[in-house]
Design a protein around this motif. Structure first.
Motif, PDB file in Angstrom:
ATOM      1  N   GLY A  62       0.807  -1.225   0.000  1.00 46.21           N
ATOM      2  CA  GLY A  62       0.000   0.000   0.000  1.00 46.21           C
ATOM      3  C   GLY A  62       0.834   1.265   0.000  1.00 46.21           C
ATOM      4  N   VAL A  63       1.947   1.232   0.714  1.00 46.39           N
ATOM      5  CA  VAL A  63       2.825   2.409   0.781  1.00 46.39           C
ATOM      6  C   VAL A  63       3.627   2.540  -0.520  1.00 46.39           C
ATOM      7  N   VAL A  65       3.031   2.088  -3.567  1.00 41.36           N
ATOM      8  CA  VAL A  65       2.388   2.676  -4.746  1.00 41.36           C
ATOM      9  C   VAL A  65       2.278   4.198  -4.612  1.00 41.36           C
ATOM     10  N   GLN A  66       2.515   4.715  -3.416  1.00 43.69           N
ATOM     11  CA  GLN A  66       2.268   6.150  -3.192  1.00 43.69           C
ATOM     12  C   GLN A  66       3.144   7.080  -4.038  1.00 43.69           C
ATOM     13  N   VAL A  69       1.322   7.373  -7.254  1.00 44.57           N
ATOM     14  CA  VAL A  69       0.093   8.178  -7.127  1.00 44.57           C
ATOM     15  C   VAL A  69       0.450   9.670  -7.084  1.00 44.57           C
ATOM     16  N   GLU A  70       1.499  10.008  -6.348  1.00 42.75           N
ATOM     17  CA  GLU A  70       1.912  11.416  -6.273  1.00 42.75           C
ATOM     18  C   GLU A  70       2.384  11.923  -7.629  1.00 42.75           C
ATOM     19  N   GLY A  73      -0.713  12.205  -9.773  1.00 43.54           N
ATOM     20  CA  GLY A  73      -1.561  13.239  -9.191  1.00 43.54           C
ATOM     21  C   GLY A  73      -2.997  12.843  -8.924  1.00 43.54           C
ATOM     22  N   ASP A  74      -3.355  11.583  -9.218  1.00 47.80           N
ATOM     23  CA  ASP A  74      -4.761  11.183  -9.057  1.00 47.80           C
ATOM     24  C   ASP A  74      -4.811   9.673  -8.798  1.00 47.80           C
ATOM     25  N   PRO A  75      -5.190   9.270  -7.591  1.00 48.01           N
ATOM     26  CA  PRO A  75      -5.205   7.826  -7.275  1.00 48.01           C
ATOM     27  C   PRO A  75      -6.182   7.037  -8.138  1.00 48.01           C
ATOM     28  N   GLY A  76      -7.192   7.715  -8.687  1.00 42.43           N
ATOM     29  CA  GLY A  76      -8.171   7.026  -9.539  1.00 42.43           C
ATOM     30  C   GLY A  76      -7.606   6.613 -10.885  1.00 42.43           C
ATOM     31  N   ARG A  77      -6.388   7.053 -11.179  1.00 41.19           N
ATOM     32  CA  ARG A  77      -5.754   6.656 -12.441  1.00 41.19           C
ATOM     33  C   ARG A  77      -4.990   5.335 -12.331  1.00 41.19           C
TER      34      ARG A  77
ATOM     35  N   TYR B  50     -14.685  12.929  -9.251  1.00 41.52           N
ATOM     36  CA  TYR B  50     -15.254  11.809  -8.498  1.00 41.52           C
ATOM     37  C   TYR B  50     -16.445  12.272  -7.665  1.00 41.52           C
ATOM     38  N   THR B  58      -5.030  -0.094  -2.625  1.00 43.87           N
ATOM     39  CA  THR B  58      -5.027  -1.341  -1.858  1.00 43.87           C
ATOM     40  C   THR B  58      -6.148  -1.412  -0.820  1.00 43.87           C
TER      41      THR B  58
END
Lengths: 142, 149
Positions: A62-63, A65-66, A69-70, A73-77, B50, B58
């Motif tokens: 989980g960490v 992938v951060q 994501v940064e 700029g969008d975790p939904g991508r 959204y 996760t």
């Protein structure tokens, strides 16, 4: 916004270092509902043959992938994310454990407007995740 | 004893709907050291298109975990929980999980393999929303270590 056409395979896109402490593990246990005591009790960890308390594999995943994501700029991508858990992360009660994440472009697909980002995650000089790949969408927003 | 290979192809009952709450998403985001405001700030999430704050990728494991509990308890499967190690994990998204979702998961056993006395069980959990639309597929391979000799 990052354009998929501008990416080069092998290019480094993000790197970051994180420190896990026992507090991090307790926090993740509560947030995730994974209360396996090998992630917070030394006596239990040792009784099942481990050298000590380990980080949850899913915390490391989980960490890790951060940084990606940064970068996007969008975790939904994030369209896909996979890892193999190859080595444990032993979390010292006073020192904690430091993991380093290096994210590089693994492949690009201009047709799908996606890129595969490959992660190298290390702890004490050893990689702890295998085949750690994040599929991201870089399609322009409508 | 090894894991029973006859469980391949077997599916579990759908899990009870899991209501994704804003505070749970924020708590999880903090736990995985996520910094994007799209995880925590409703206005930032809406500005990004959204309906509500977006869960970290996760987070899907929180919903999947309920199906893995079903797998471990599957009658006749012969999976010794005390010997289970997480081998690998995969998430494939149709869309991200957002606060307000009600998610249901259905697990199917994809394969059972033997390797050096260990059993490797791969289970695929399809996670769908309240309309029945696919959100994410979560796949785990669990390694069940061989009995001590």
């Amino acid at each position: 916004m990052i354009a998929v056409e501008q990416l080069t395979v092998g290019e480094e896109v993000a790197t970051a270092t994180y420190r896990f402490t026992r507090d991090s593990l307790v926090r993740y246990a509560g947030a995730s509902g994974d209360f396996n005591p090998i992630h917070y009790r030394d006596d239990v960890a040792v009784s099942v043959g481990l050298p000590g308390v380990l980080a949850h594999g899913m915390l490391t995943m989980g960490v890790s992938v951060q940084p990606v994501v940064e970068w996007i700029g969008d975790p939904g991508r994030v369209r896909g994310y996979q890892v193999k858990f190859t080595r444990p992360v032993l979390v010292d009660p006073s020192e904690g454990a430091e993991i380093t994440v290096l994210a590089k472009v693994g492949s690009v697909s201009p047709e799908d407007q996606t890129a595969r980002i490959d992660l190298t995650v290390t702890f004490n000089g050893d990689t702890v995740l295998g085949k750690a790949q994040v599929l991201v969408s870089l399609a322009p927003t409508a | 004893m090894a894991v029973n290979p006859d469980i391949v192809g077997r599916s579990c009952e759908p899990t009870e709907p899991y209501a994704v709450g804003r505070e749970k998403v924020r708590e999880f985001a903090r736990a995985v050291m996520a910094t994007s405001p799209i995880h925590t700030d409703v206005a930032a999430a809406r500005a990004a298109g959204y309906t509500d704050i977006v869960a970290p990728p996760t987070f899907a494991v929180v919903v999947q975990e309920k199906t893995l509990a079903q797998l471990l308890a599957m009658p006749g499967a012969n999976i010794d929980f005390s010997r289970v190690v997480h081998g690998s994990q995969d998430f494939t998204f149709t869309r991200p999980i957002v606060a307000g979702d009600e998610l249901t998961a259905v697990l199917t056993v994809e394969s059972v393999k033997s390797l050096a006395g260990n059993s490797m069980v791969t289970a695929v959990s399809q996670i769908t929303d309240a309309t029945g639309a696919h959100v994410v597929t979560a796949t785990s391979t669990l390694v069940v270590r061989a009995d001590d000799v």
